[in-house]
Design a protein around this motif. Sequence first.
Motif, PDB file in Angstrom:
ATOM      1  N   ALA A   1       0.814  -1.211   0.000  1.00 47.45           N
ATOM      2  CA  ALA A   1       0.000   0.000   0.000  1.00 47.45           C
ATOM      3  C   ALA A   1       0.848   1.261   0.000  1.00 47.45           C
ATOM      4  N   SER A   2       1.882   1.299   0.829  1.00 47.67           N
ATOM      5  CA  SER A   2       2.732   2.492   0.912  1.00 47.67           C
ATOM      6  C   SER A   2       3.432   2.762  -0.409  1.00 47.67           C
ATOM      7  N   MET A   3       3.940   1.711  -1.026  1.00 46.39           N
ATOM      8  CA  MET A   3       4.609   1.876  -2.307  1.00 46.39           C
ATOM      9  C   MET A   3       3.617   2.308  -3.384  1.00 46.39           C
ATOM     10  N   GLY A   4       2.376   1.807  -3.292  1.00 49.99           N
ATOM     11  CA  GLY A   4       1.362   2.213  -4.256  1.00 49.99           C
ATOM     12  C   GLY A   4       1.031   3.688  -4.154  1.00 49.99           C
ATOM     13  N   VAL A   5       0.863   4.197  -2.928  1.00 52.35           N
ATOM     14  CA  VAL A   5       0.594   5.625  -2.742  1.00 52.35           C
ATOM     15  C   VAL A   5       1.769   6.457  -3.236  1.00 52.35           C
ATOM     16  N   ASP A   6       2.985   6.008  -2.940  1.00 52.81           N
ATOM     17  CA  ASP A   6       4.176   6.711  -3.419  1.00 52.81           C
ATOM     18  C   ASP A   6       4.189   6.798  -4.949  1.00 52.81           C
ATOM     19  N   ALA A   7       3.771   5.719  -5.590  1.00 49.25           N
ATOM     20  CA  ALA A   7       3.768   5.699  -7.062  1.00 49.25           C
ATOM     21  C   ALA A   7       2.781   6.710  -7.627  1.00 49.25           C
ATOM     22  N   VAL A   8       1.618   6.835  -6.984  1.00 49.89           N
ATOM     23  CA  VAL A   8       0.632   7.821  -7.447  1.00 49.89           C
ATOM     24  C   VAL A   8       1.163   9.241  -7.241  1.00 49.89           C
ATOM     25  N   ALA A   9       1.829   9.474  -6.099  1.00 47.78           N
ATOM     26  CA  ALA A   9       2.409  10.792  -5.853  1.00 47.78           C
ATOM     27  C   ALA A   9       3.464  11.130  -6.901  1.00 47.78           C
ATOM     28  N   GLU A  10       4.275  10.163  -7.251  1.00 49.34           N
ATOM     29  CA  GLU A  10       5.305  10.385  -8.273  1.00 49.34           C
ATOM     30  C   GLU A  10       4.673  10.669  -9.638  1.00 49.34           C
ATOM     31  N   TYR A  11       3.610   9.924  -9.946  1.00 46.02           N
ATOM     32  CA  TYR A  11       2.915  10.126 -11.215  1.00 46.02           C
ATOM     33  C   TYR A  11       2.306  11.526 -11.283  1.00 46.02           C
ATOM     34  N   ALA A  12       1.735  11.976 -10.170  1.00 44.11           N
ATOM     35  CA  ALA A  12       1.138  13.315 -10.128  1.00 44.11           C
ATOM     36  C   ALA A  12       2.194  14.402 -10.281  1.00 44.11           C
ATOM     37  N   ALA A  13       3.392  14.135  -9.742  1.00 39.46           N
ATOM     38  CA  ALA A  13       4.453  15.142  -9.762  1.00 39.46           C
ATOM     39  C   ALA A  13       5.195  15.205 -11.083  1.00 39.46           C
ATOM     40  N   SER A  14       5.443  14.053 -11.687  1.00 38.43           N
ATOM     41  CA  SER A  14       6.327  14.025 -12.849  1.00 38.43           C
ATOM     42  C   SER A  14       5.776  13.310 -14.072  1.00 38.43           C
ATOM     43  N   GLY A  15       4.672  12.605 -13.903  1.00 37.63           N
ATOM     44  CA  GLY A  15       4.124  11.838 -15.020  1.00 37.63           C
ATOM     45  C   GLY A  15       4.763  10.475 -15.177  1.00 37.63           C
ATOM     46  N   LYS A  16       5.732  10.131 -14.328  1.00 36.42           N
ATOM     47  CA  LYS A  16       6.379   8.823 -14.408  1.00 36.42           C
ATOM     48  C   LYS A  16       5.471   7.738 -13.864  1.00 36.42           C
ATOM     49  N   LYS A  17       5.461   6.608 -14.565  1.00 33.77           N
ATOM     50  CA  LYS A  17       4.635   5.475 -14.160  1.00 33.77           C
ATOM     51  C   LYS A  17       5.514   4.264 -13.847  1.00 33.77           C
ATOM     52  N   PRO A  18       5.129   3.467 -12.843  1.00 44.98           N
ATOM     53  CA  PRO A  18       5.809   2.192 -12.639  1.00 44.98           C
ATOM     54  C   PRO A  18       5.323   1.197 -13.680  1.00 44.98           C
ATOM     55  N   SER A  19       6.002   0.082 -13.806  1.00 44.19           N
ATOM     56  CA  SER A  19       5.561  -0.939 -14.749  1.00 44.19           C
ATOM     57  C   SER A  19       5.990  -2.308 -14.262  1.00 44.19           C
ATOM     58  N   GLY A  20       5.276  -3.330 -14.728  1.00 48.05           N
ATOM     59  CA  GLY A  20       5.647  -4.702 -14.418  1.00 48.05           C
ATOM     60  C   GLY A  20       5.299  -5.127 -13.004  1.00 48.05           C
TER      61      GLY A  20
END
Length: 340
Positions: free
Chosen positions: A289-308
């Motif tokens: 869950a924590s990593m998932g929230v972090d990923a959304v924050a990163e996406y909102a800030a920079s547009g970067k998405k995780p994958s795989g």
Amino acid sequence: MQASRHGRSRHAISEFTAGCAAFALVFGLAGAAGVSGAQAADVIVGLVTKTEVNPFFVKMRQAAEAEAKAKGLTLIARAGKFDGDNEGQVAAIEDLISAGAKGILVTPNNSSGMLGVIKKARDAGVLVIALDTATDPADAVDATFATDNFQAGVQQGAYAKAALGDKTPVIAMLDGTPGGTVDTFRHDGFLKGFGIAEGDPAIAGAAITNGAQDKGQIGMENLLSKNGDINVVYTINEPAAAGGYQALKSFGKEKDVILTSIDGGCAGVRNVQAGVIAATVMQFPYKMASMGVDAVAEYAASGKKPSGFVNTGSYLITDKPMPGLESKDSAWGLENCWGD
């Protein structure tokens, strides 16, 4: 509540830090580009779990709430009414899309039953990450943060095989919910770890429990009524294992059967300590869950998405270790467990 009861001990923190470090290598931790103040408050993170009552998902929600608060984001948490409530989860995602969620974290009740609404969310620019349970196909979401459930099943099966020794196996399978990848991966992994294939005559029977204690008890009672020689029990999770144990006890079989599971909740680890469960495989919902929230924050800030697929790890927990199998004892488990 003591920190050790929520997986926030020194050991758990090192586990979490190691996972996040690996995650950072993939695409960078959240906040690097700086979502702050009013802008951060406008970022909505949706969390859709299978149920509201299972301790695993309770801990996942608590971790998501804490991480969203730390990042200054707005979390909206929803859940299915029961394990298997695909329609309820679909409706929840529809609502989150309408609410303007930037990212949605979901533990699918049905791995292929949500593909349409997930596509709708991604087409609308929403980042969608599966937690705990992979979709089918896996690339229906942007990324999956989860336990390697097949490997966790292998760990469970290998332990049961070693603990049984030279006895002829008579195996009961207390499965979860059909249609979910967690159910399939753990089931198949257990068989692989035990060294048998589906349809092997060693399998006395199977029951669907939906991961619930009451259904675990009923399923185990039915299987014991048909075959009193059962000496190994696979369980999808610790609530099902607790129910299975009650059935074994009512039949006077609790000391004759090797009962194994997967979860790592505090109640389950205490059952390992008490000898109710021979071994369980611990997983880390707070990390997912924590990593998932972090990923959304990163996406909102920079547009970067995780994958795989990102494996959040697992450990075999037992007070009766077997030669050649890496494990931790229940004392370590109680320092790193989650739930009550």
